[in-house]
Design a protein around this motif. Structure first.
Motif, PDB file in Angstrom:
ATOM      1  N   PRO A   1      -6.478  -6.877  23.102  1.00 48.86           N
ATOM      2  CA  PRO A   1      -7.835  -6.492  23.833  1.00 48.86           C
ATOM      3  C   PRO A   1      -8.090  -5.321  23.659  1.00 48.86           C
ATOM      4  CG  PRO A   1      -6.258  -8.165  24.787  1.00 48.86           C
ATOM      5  CD  PRO A   1      -5.404  -7.677  23.779  1.00 48.86           C
ATOM      6  N   ARG A   2      -9.320  -4.886  24.026  1.00 43.63           N
ATOM      7  CA  ARG A   2      -9.530  -3.443  23.665  1.00 43.63           C
ATOM      8  C   ARG A   2      -8.753  -2.574  24.672  1.00 43.63           C
ATOM      9  NH1 ARG A   2     -15.894  -1.074  23.839  1.00 43.63           N
ATOM     10  NH2 ARG A   2     -15.552   0.908  23.358  1.00 43.63           N
ATOM     11  N   GLU A   3      -8.789  -2.937  25.907  1.00 45.51           N
ATOM     12  CA  GLU A   3      -7.998  -1.893  26.983  1.00 45.51           C
ATOM     13  C   GLU A   3      -6.598  -1.669  26.567  1.00 45.51           C
ATOM     14  OE1 GLU A   3      -8.109  -5.995  28.563  1.00 45.51           O
ATOM     15  OE2 GLU A   3      -9.692  -4.774  27.533  1.00 45.51           O
ATOM     16  N   GLN A   4      -5.823  -2.493  25.779  1.00 46.02           N
ATOM     17  CA  GLN A   4      -4.725  -2.482  25.430  1.00 46.02           C
ATOM     18  C   GLN A   4      -4.238  -2.041  23.904  1.00 46.02           C
ATOM     19  OE1 GLN A   4      -2.835  -6.468  25.691  1.00 46.02           O
ATOM     20  NE2 GLN A   4      -3.660  -6.776  27.533  1.00 46.02           N
ATOM     21  N   LEU A   5      -5.313  -1.476  23.240  1.00 47.31           N
ATOM     22  CA  LEU A   5      -5.428  -0.629  21.991  1.00 47.31           C
ATOM     23  C   LEU A   5      -4.655   0.633  22.134  1.00 47.31           C
ATOM     24  CD1 LEU A   5      -8.873  -1.956  20.377  1.00 47.31           C
ATOM     25  CD2 LEU A   5      -6.518  -2.410  19.548  1.00 47.31           C
ATOM     26  N   PRO A   6      -4.046   0.974  21.046  1.00 45.88           N
ATOM     27  CA  PRO A   6      -3.555   2.322  21.162  1.00 45.88           C
ATOM     28  C   PRO A   6      -4.476   3.401  21.077  1.00 45.88           C
ATOM     29  CG  PRO A   6      -2.866   1.545  19.122  1.00 45.88           C
ATOM     30  CD  PRO A   6      -3.607   0.489  19.970  1.00 45.88           C
ATOM     31  N   ALA A   7      -4.194   4.745  21.619  1.00 41.03           N
ATOM     32  CA  ALA A   7      -5.280   5.673  21.425  1.00 41.03           C
ATOM     33  C   ALA A   7      -5.507   6.068  19.981  1.00 41.03           C
ATOM     34  CB  ALA A   7      -4.627   7.071  21.951  1.00 41.03           C
ATOM     35  N   GLY A   8      -4.876   5.817  18.832  1.00 40.55           N
ATOM     36  CA  GLY A   8      -4.929   6.015  17.607  1.00 40.55           C
ATOM     37  C   GLY A   8      -3.910   5.144  16.934  1.00 40.55           C
ATOM     38  N   VAL A   9      -4.632   4.921  15.623  1.00 41.12           N
ATOM     39  CA  VAL A   9      -3.362   3.966  14.527  1.00 41.12           C
ATOM     40  C   VAL A   9      -3.678   4.910  13.349  1.00 41.12           C
ATOM     41  CG1 VAL A   9      -2.998   2.004  13.461  1.00 41.12           C
ATOM     42  CG2 VAL A   9      -3.863   1.769  15.693  1.00 41.12           C
TER      43      VAL A   9
ATOM     44  N   THR B   1       0.727  -1.081   0.005  1.00 44.97           N
ATOM     45  CA  THR B   1      -0.072  -0.073  -0.115  1.00 44.97           C
ATOM     46  C   THR B   1       0.834   1.382  -0.079  1.00 44.97           C
ATOM     47  OG1 THR B   1      -0.177  -0.046   2.385  1.00 44.97           O
ATOM     48  CG2 THR B   1      -2.024  -1.125   1.125  1.00 44.97           C
ATOM     49  N   GLY B   2       2.181   1.260   0.111  1.00 49.51           N
ATOM     50  CA  GLY B   2       3.087   2.193   0.112  1.00 49.51           C
ATOM     51  C   GLY B   2       2.584   3.236   1.144  1.00 49.51           C
ATOM     52  N   SER B   3       2.301   2.772   2.454  1.00 52.88           N
ATOM     53  CA  SER B   3       1.954   3.382   3.561  1.00 52.88           C
ATOM     54  C   SER B   3       2.646   3.204   4.721  1.00 52.88           C
ATOM     55  CB  SER B   3       0.511   3.285   4.063  1.00 52.88           C
ATOM     56  OG  SER B   3       0.358   1.913   4.055  1.00 52.88           O
ATOM     57  N   LEU B   4       2.737   4.414   5.758  1.00 50.51           N
ATOM     58  CA  LEU B   4       3.375   4.342   6.988  1.00 50.51           C
ATOM     59  C   LEU B   4       2.401   4.056   8.169  1.00 50.51           C
ATOM     60  CD1 LEU B   4       5.657   7.114   6.790  1.00 50.51           C
ATOM     61  CD2 LEU B   4       6.208   4.948   5.930  1.00 50.51           C
ATOM     62  N   VAL B   5       2.554   3.416   9.278  1.00 47.71           N
ATOM     63  CA  VAL B   5       1.689   3.312  10.302  1.00 47.71           C
ATOM     64  C   VAL B   5       2.130   3.722  11.680  1.00 47.71           C
ATOM     65  CG1 VAL B   5       0.349   1.397  11.384  1.00 47.71           C
ATOM     66  CG2 VAL B   5       0.683   1.104   9.011  1.00 47.71           C
ATOM     67  N   ALA B   6       1.397   4.617  12.255  1.00 51.38           N
ATOM     68  CA  ALA B   6       1.902   5.316  13.104  1.00 51.38           C
ATOM     69  C   ALA B   6       0.843   5.188  14.561  1.00 51.38           C
ATOM     70  CB  ALA B   6       2.381   6.520  13.078  1.00 51.38           C
ATOM     71  N   LYS B   7       1.314   4.533  15.604  1.00 53.49           N
ATOM     72  CA  LYS B   7       0.329   4.644  16.812  1.00 53.49           C
ATOM     73  C   LYS B   7       0.447   5.932  17.557  1.00 53.49           C
ATOM     74  CE  LYS B   7       0.842  -0.625  16.778  1.00 53.49           C
ATOM     75  NZ  LYS B   7       0.826  -1.541  17.537  1.00 53.49           N
ATOM     76  N   SER B   8      -0.502   6.352  18.120  1.00 52.91           N
ATOM     77  CA  SER B   8      -0.419   7.444  18.893  1.00 52.91           C
ATOM     78  C   SER B   8      -0.838   7.072  20.523  1.00 52.91           C
ATOM     79  CB  SER B   8      -1.366   8.492  18.696  1.00 52.91           C
ATOM     80  OG  SER B   8      -2.686   8.113  18.662  1.00 52.91           O
ATOM     81  N   SER B   9      -0.032   7.857  21.576  1.00 58.54           N
ATOM     82  CA  SER B   9      -0.277   7.450  22.898  1.00 58.54           C
ATOM     83  C   SER B   9      -0.100   8.940  23.427  1.00 58.54           C
ATOM     84  CB  SER B   9       0.486   6.397  23.477  1.00 58.54           C
ATOM     85  OG  SER B   9       1.892   6.920  23.316  1.00 58.54           O
ATOM     86  N   ALA B  10      -0.132   8.988  24.820  1.00 57.08           N
ATOM     87  CA  ALA B  10       0.189  10.198  25.432  1.00 57.08           C
ATOM     88  C   ALA B  10       1.567  10.525  25.434  1.00 57.08           C
ATOM     89  CB  ALA B  10      -0.035   9.687  27.224  1.00 57.08           C
ATOM     90  N   ARG B  11       2.403   9.850  25.033  1.00 55.09           N
ATOM     91  CA  ARG B  11       3.959  10.000  24.680  1.00 55.09           C
ATOM     92  C   ARG B  11       4.142  10.396  23.304  1.00 55.09           C
ATOM     93  NH1 ARG B  11       8.121   7.121  28.449  1.00 55.09           N
ATOM     94  NH2 ARG B  11       9.117   9.210  28.236  1.00 55.09           N
ATOM     95  N   LYS B  12       3.325  10.069  22.336  1.00 58.52           N
ATOM     96  CA  LYS B  12       3.443  10.018  20.939  1.00 58.52           C
ATOM     97  C   LYS B  12       1.992  10.565  20.304  1.00 58.52           C
ATOM     98  CE  LYS B  12       4.407   6.244  18.935  1.00 58.52           C
ATOM     99  NZ  LYS B  12       4.538   4.747  18.892  1.00 58.52           N
TER     100      LYS B  12
END
Length: 239
Positions: free
Chosen positions: A199-207, A153-164
């Protein structure tokens, strides 16, 4: 209008619909509408695709080609030290005055601050919370290390969190995204399946899936780059 009249009109309407659909189906050589549900023997990607994987250099070539077609730039370096030297040189070339980076172990170890004495380097979660969006919007460069990249897909994947914060990749004028080659996948499913099993509680804030520079064509169908995000994006392959 009585209920009997309404029922007759409804029955007539349904008959006309059936006749119309049946006519189309017969012309296509298909069976018309039936009471039984159509069979769906297959679900998801076929087995051969789930097992498909490209050798590393083919992944690099395919990703570079697809990322480039979307308007992104690709550079490759053998080590993080080489990548650091390139980032510093490019930032100086662009005249960057403000660089915003994620709080990630790889970037902490990179110590890019020492290579950019003329620029202000801000770490996302070290800035006051009320100022972070303004800092991101005013940054010349956003610097991140991606969680994954996908060749097909020629794409980058970045997860977000409080520190990211996701704003690091969304708001600066240019985005520099470091891609360790052990995170470059062949298929998108290699990224999505582990997320689906988390598990839902372990998912990142955003993908966040990044497929080149920001682009917009909703104003008079005129394609404009960089309206809602970085207009220049570099995928820095390392390895």
């Amino acid at each position: 209008m009585t209920n009997d009249v309404l029922k007759r009109l409804e029955a007539r309407s349904i008959a006309k619909q059936s006749e119309f659909i049946g006519n189309i189906a017969s012309r296509l050589g298909r069976v018309g509408k039936t009471d039984s549900k159509p069979k769906h023997p297959f679900k998801g990607a076929p087995a051969f695709w789930n097992e498909f994987d490209l050798p590393l250099e083919e992944r690099v070539s395919l990703f570079s080609d697809n990322w480039g077609k979307a308007g992104g730039h690709v550079v490759r370096h053998g080590s993080m030290e080489e990548a650091k030297a390139w980032i510093a040189a490019k930032a100086n070339e662009l005249g960057a005055k403000l660089v915003l980076r994620q709080n990630q172990p790889e970037l902490n170890a990179l110590a890019i601050e020492a290579e950019l004495p003329e620029a202000r380097v801000v770490v996302w979660d070290e800035a006051p919370k009320s100022d972070r969006l303004a800092v991101a919007a005013g940054a010349d460069i956003g610097l991140i290390v991606v969680d994954h990249a996908v060749a097909y897909t020629g794409s980058l994947v970045a997860k977000s969190s409080a520190r990211k914060g996701r704003s690091v990749s969304l708001l600066p004028t240019a985005l520099f995204a470091i891609v360790p080659l052990d995170r470059l996948k062949t298929r998108l499913g290699e990224v999505l399946r582990p997320l689906d099993a988390t598990p839902r509680e372990q998912l990142p804030a955003g993908v966040h899936f990044i497929s080149g520079p920001s682009r917009s064509a909703d104003i008079e169908n005129d394609l404009t780059i960089g309206v809602h995000g970085p207009g220049v994006v570099y995928a820095i392959l390392v390895g």
